[in-house]
Design a protein around this motif. Structure first.
Motif, PDB file in Angstrom:
ATOM      1  N   ARG A   1       0.792  48.342  13.703  1.00 62.04           N
ATOM      2  CA  ARG A   1       1.541  47.927  15.066  1.00 62.04           C
ATOM      3  C   ARG A   1       2.526  48.510  15.000  1.00 62.04           C
ATOM      4  N   ALA A   2       3.267  48.870  16.549  1.00 65.16           N
ATOM      5  CA  ALA A   2       4.334  49.335  16.715  1.00 65.16           C
ATOM      6  C   ALA A   2       5.490  48.345  17.136  1.00 65.16           C
ATOM      7  N   ALA A   3       6.610  48.557  16.292  1.00 65.64           N
ATOM      8  CA  ALA A   3       7.779  47.833  16.924  1.00 65.64           C
ATOM      9  C   ALA A   3       9.054  48.460  17.157  1.00 65.64           C
ATOM     10  N   VAL A   4       9.867  47.776  17.938  1.00 68.32           N
ATOM     11  CA  VAL A   4      11.083  48.253  18.305  1.00 68.32           C
ATOM     12  C   VAL A   4      11.999  47.294  17.878  1.00 68.32           C
ATOM     13  N   VAL A   5      13.057  47.784  17.167  1.00 70.89           N
ATOM     14  CA  VAL A   5      14.414  46.843  16.776  1.00 70.89           C
ATOM     15  C   VAL A   5      15.600  47.463  17.174  1.00 70.89           C
ATOM     16  N   THR A   6      16.366  46.614  18.135  1.00 68.74           N
ATOM     17  CA  THR A   6      17.825  46.999  18.428  1.00 68.74           C
ATOM     18  C   THR A   6      18.646  46.869  17.777  1.00 68.74           C
ATOM     19  N   GLY A   7      19.721  47.742  17.402  1.00 72.56           N
ATOM     20  CA  GLY A   7      20.834  47.215  16.238  1.00 72.56           C
ATOM     21  C   GLY A   7      19.934  47.274  15.130  1.00 72.56           C
ATOM     22  N   GLY A   8      18.902  48.339  14.884  1.00 71.23           N
ATOM     23  CA  GLY A   8      18.377  48.374  13.698  1.00 71.23           C
ATOM     24  C   GLY A   8      18.993  49.494  12.601  1.00 71.23           C
ATOM     25  N   ALA A   9      20.263  49.943  12.753  1.00 70.41           N
ATOM     26  CA  ALA A   9      20.659  50.847  11.777  1.00 70.41           C
ATOM     27  C   ALA A   9      21.426  50.148  10.525  1.00 70.41           C
ATOM     28  N   ARG A  10      21.556  49.169  10.713  1.00 72.24           N
ATOM     29  CA  ARG A  10      22.254  48.328   9.547  1.00 72.24           C
ATOM     30  C   ARG A  10      22.013  46.579   9.664  1.00 72.24           C
TER      31      ARG A  10
ATOM     32  N   ALA B   1       8.296  54.243  21.886  1.00 70.65           N
ATOM     33  CA  ALA B   1       7.119  53.624  21.094  1.00 70.65           C
ATOM     34  C   ALA B   1       5.920  53.573  21.672  1.00 70.65           C
ATOM     35  N   THR B   2       5.646  53.498  22.979  1.00 71.24           N
ATOM     36  CA  THR B   2       4.407  53.707  23.796  1.00 71.24           C
ATOM     37  C   THR B   2       3.894  55.261  23.591  1.00 71.24           C
ATOM     38  N   ASP B   3       4.808  56.059  23.746  1.00 66.05           N
ATOM     39  CA  ASP B   3       4.453  57.560  23.498  1.00 66.05           C
ATOM     40  C   ASP B   3       4.027  57.919  22.252  1.00 66.05           C
ATOM     41  N   ARG B   4       4.769  57.478  21.340  1.00 61.23           N
ATOM     42  CA  ARG B   4       4.642  58.114  19.979  1.00 61.23           C
ATOM     43  C   ARG B   4       3.407  57.336  19.354  1.00 61.23           C
ATOM     44  N   TYR B   5       3.463  55.939  19.402  1.00 61.17           N
ATOM     45  CA  TYR B   5       2.564  54.948  18.793  1.00 61.17           C
ATOM     46  C   TYR B   5       1.350  54.342  19.803  1.00 61.17           C
ATOM     47  N   GLY B   6       1.606  54.503  20.886  1.00 56.04           N
ATOM     48  CA  GLY B   6       0.538  54.211  21.782  1.00 56.04           C
ATOM     49  C   GLY B   6       0.583  52.886  22.226  1.00 56.04           C
ATOM     50  N   ALA B   7       1.283  52.064  21.632  1.00 50.70           N
ATOM     51  CA  ALA B   7       1.487  50.571  22.175  1.00 50.70           C
ATOM     52  C   ALA B   7       2.890  49.924  21.805  1.00 50.70           C
ATOM     53  N   LEU B   8       3.242  49.033  22.285  1.00 52.43           N
ATOM     54  CA  LEU B   8       4.257  48.242  21.908  1.00 52.43           C
ATOM     55  C   LEU B   8       4.000  46.516  21.494  1.00 52.43           C
ATOM     56  N   ASP B   9       3.780  46.497  20.157  1.00 56.56           N
ATOM     57  CA  ASP B   9       3.333  45.184  19.791  1.00 56.56           C
ATOM     58  C   ASP B   9       4.415  44.110  19.540  1.00 56.56           C
ATOM     59  N   VAL B  10       5.834  44.743  18.865  1.00 52.14           N
ATOM     60  CA  VAL B  10       6.631  43.647  18.666  1.00 52.14           C
ATOM     61  C   VAL B  10       7.994  44.164  19.243  1.00 52.14           C
ATOM     62  N   MET B  11       8.880  43.435  19.673  1.00 51.35           N
ATOM     63  CA  MET B  11      10.132  43.819  20.195  1.00 51.35           C
ATOM     64  C   MET B  11      10.887  42.912  19.629  1.00 51.35           C
ATOM     65  N   VAL B  12      12.081  43.364  18.814  1.00 55.69           N
ATOM     66  CA  VAL B  12      13.138  42.669  18.471  1.00 55.69           C
ATOM     67  C   VAL B  12      14.373  42.964  18.994  1.00 55.69           C
ATOM     68  N   ASN B  13      15.098  42.073  19.788  1.00 53.82           N
ATOM     69  CA  ASN B  13      16.445  42.161  20.538  1.00 53.82           C
ATOM     70  C   ASN B  13      17.485  41.489  19.385  1.00 53.82           C
ATOM     71  N   ASN B  14      18.026  42.491  18.544  1.00 53.04           N
ATOM     72  CA  ASN B  14      18.994  41.894  17.632  1.00 53.04           C
ATOM     73  C   ASN B  14      20.440  42.723  17.898  1.00 53.04           C
ATOM     74  N   ALA B  15      20.448  43.671  18.723  1.00 54.19           N
ATOM     75  CA  ALA B  15      21.876  44.435  18.782  1.00 54.19           C
ATOM     76  C   ALA B  15      22.770  43.300  19.323  1.00 54.19           C
ATOM     77  N   GLY B  16      24.201  43.405  18.690  1.00 53.24           N
ATOM     78  CA  GLY B  16      25.203  42.677  18.898  1.00 53.24           C
ATOM     79  C   GLY B  16      26.505  43.303  18.531  1.00 53.24           C
ATOM     80  N   ILE B  17      27.581  42.445  19.217  1.00 53.60           N
ATOM     81  CA  ILE B  17      28.980  42.983  18.682  1.00 53.60           C
ATOM     82  C   ILE B  17      29.782  41.649  18.594  1.00 53.60           C
ATOM     83  N   THR B  18      30.841  41.654  17.851  1.00 57.25           N
ATOM     84  CA  THR B  18      31.829  40.500  18.239  1.00 57.25           C
ATOM     85  C   THR B  18      33.253  40.959  18.623  1.00 57.25           C
ATOM     86  N   ARG B  19      33.698  40.187  19.490  1.00 55.11           N
ATOM     87  CA  ARG B  19      35.214  40.334  19.760  1.00 55.11           C
ATOM     88  C   ARG B  19      36.050  39.029  19.658  1.00 55.11           C
TER      89      ARG B  19
END
Length: 246
Positions: free
Chosen positions: A7-16, A76-94
């Motif tokens: 399955r293909a997944a995208v995770v935002t804010g995924g670097a840490r 995701a769709t170009d490289r892996y042919g689908a988008l099965d999972v999307m995780v919206n995680n990106a965030g900041i604090t102020r």
């Protein structure tokens, strides 16, 4: 059998932090993962940590920009042919008291958390509805349930994510697309460990399990929501808090 095999997944804010922990859990269970973040150097380090190779792709992306979000999903769709999972995680604090918080600090947090989550949910649902399958996981916060002094921006954004999740879930459920949210509590990270000891101890005293959570414990819940183990769950909000503010 792996939970997310092929399955293909995208995770935002995924670097840490929590995002990287989620990407790690997904890779361990067989997913091919696109990790998106603003920090190119952190993305390169995360790519290496996840083992590199063709099954991990990094994208420098700003979730407040619709075209950036659409580009990460197209990756995701170009490289892996689908988008099965999307995780919206990106965030900041102020963080600041309402009296001292600037309008820009309010706007930035709302834009990244709430608008960014809306962009991700909207763009992912557009692909998933055509596939007639998919799981969207939005990362809210316990702050969105109870409100935290000094976080009128963050609490508002995280509460908004809950409403967005439930509304979106109702719109796309009949198409086979599920939308759920997670509300983490006190999770051990570089940011939380930088708190003054007095603040840390006060928060810890509110947790029946008497400890902070680990990013991997949030990732396990995201994995559950991403997989077929949660096939009859949509519009739900799962608290990962050690029992804090039950």
């Amino acid at each position: 059998m792996s939970l997310l095999g092929n399955r293909a997944a995208v995770v935002t804010g995924g670097a840490r932090g929590i995002g990287l922990a989620i990407a790690t859990a997904f890779r361990r269970e067989g997913a091919r993962v696109v990790i998106a973040d603003l920090d190119k150097a952190a993305l390169e380090a995360a790519h290496a940590e996840l083992g590199g190779g063709d099954d991990v792709t990094t994208v420098v992306s700003d979730v407040t920009r619709a075209d950036d979000v659409e580009r990460m999903i197209a990756t995701a769709t170009d490289r892996y042919g689908a988008l099965d999972v999307m995780v919206n995680n990106a965030g900041i604090t102020r963080d600041a008291t309402m009296r001292r918080m600037s309008e820009d600090d309010f706007d930035q947090v709302i834009a990244v958390h709430l608008k960014g989550c809306w962009h991700g949910t909207r763009a992912a649902a557009a692909v998933m509805r055509e596939q007639r399958r998919g799981s969207i996981v939005n990362i809210s916060s316990l702050s969105g349930k109870v409100g935290v002094a000094g976080q009128t921006n963050y609490s508002a954004a995280k509460a908004g994510i809950v409403g967005l999740t439930k509304a979106a879930a109702k719109e796309v459920a009949y198409l086979g697309v599920r939308v759920n949210a997670i509300q983490p509590g006190l999770i051990r990270s570089a940011m939380t460990e930088a708190m003054p000891q007095k603040v840390w101890d006060q928060k810890l005293s509110e947790i029946p399990m008497l400890r902070a959570g680990e990013p991997a414990e949030v990732a396990s819940v995201a994995l559950f929501l991403a997989s077929d183990l949660s096939s009859y769950l949509t519009g739900t909000v799962l608290e990962v808090t050690g029992g804090r503010f039950m």
